[in-house]
Write a protein that holds these residues in place. Structure first.
Motif, PDB file in Angstrom:
ATOM      1  N   MET A  48       0.790  -1.258  -0.075  1.00  0.00           N
ATOM      2  CA  MET A  48       0.083   0.018  -0.085  1.00  0.00           C
ATOM      3  C   MET A  48       1.015   1.145  -0.164  1.00  0.00           C
ATOM      4  N   ARG A  49       1.996   1.176   0.762  1.00  0.00           N
ATOM      5  CA  ARG A  49       2.823   2.251   0.987  1.00  0.00           C
ATOM      6  C   ARG A  49       3.505   2.772  -0.540  1.00  0.00           C
ATOM      7  N   LEU A  50       3.864   1.558  -1.099  1.00  0.00           N
ATOM      8  CA  LEU A  50       4.624   1.718  -2.387  1.00  0.00           C
ATOM      9  C   LEU A  50       3.724   2.100  -3.555  1.00  0.00           C
ATOM     10  N   ALA A  51       2.437   1.788  -3.220  1.00  0.00           N
ATOM     11  CA  ALA A  51       1.341   2.249  -4.373  1.00  0.00           C
ATOM     12  C   ALA A  51       1.162   3.714  -4.536  1.00  0.00           C
ATOM     13  N   VAL A  52       1.321   4.350  -3.227  1.00  0.00           N
ATOM     14  CA  VAL A  52       1.020   5.628  -3.388  1.00  0.00           C
ATOM     15  C   VAL A  52       2.341   6.677  -3.249  1.00  0.00           C
TER      16      VAL A  52
END
Length: 145
Positions: A15-19
């Motif tokens: 999730m962190r890398l997706a944003v």
């Protein structure tokens, strides 16, 4: 049902890398921001790389980035991969349950576990980072400027 820490961390890393817009944070940075030991984060990142969900580059200009597959992966698939094919209750072991041969509870719990996974299957990492979740993810663990 309680998820393993590695499952929770895998989902939060994805999730962190997706944003992350242009930044490619290092594993150490992600671990520090999430308040987890580097060694634990490194193991999870290694598994995510093996699954093809995260790209990792070493050295100057390196870091972590989510892959195209990581953006569209089913949350249920990630949870299954990290949780493994374990039963909700342990019916075997040192003192096996005497009902093991024909236990209705065990079958009911297995169906419930599959229903849990099935409810996560339609969700992608992109789905769970939409809206106000994305900006919030970027602020977690960061110190104010």
């Amino acid at each position: 049902m309680r998820l393993l820490r590695s499952t929770d961390l895998a989902l939060r890393i994805l999730m962190r890398l997706a944003v992350e817009a242009a930044a490619t944070p290092a594993t150490r940075e992600v671990a520090a921001d999430m308040g987890v030991p580097y060694t634990h984060a490194a193991k999870v990142v290694a598994e995510l790389r093996h699954m093809g969900l995260v790209d990792a580059r070493r050295g100057r200009g390196g870091g972590l980035a989510i892959s195209a597959a990581g953006r569209t992966v089913s949350v249920g698939a990630v949870v299954r991969a990290f949780e493994g094919d374990t039963e909700v209750v342990e019916c075997e072991g040192d003192t096996p349950c005497p009902l093991n041969a024909d236990c209705r509870l065990r079958r009911a719990l297995r169906r419930a576990q599959e229903a849990f996974y099935a409810s996560l299957d339609p969700l992608t990492i992109t789905d769970v980072t939409a809206g106000s979740t994305g900006p919030l993810l970027l602020r977690i663990g960061r110190r104010p400027d």
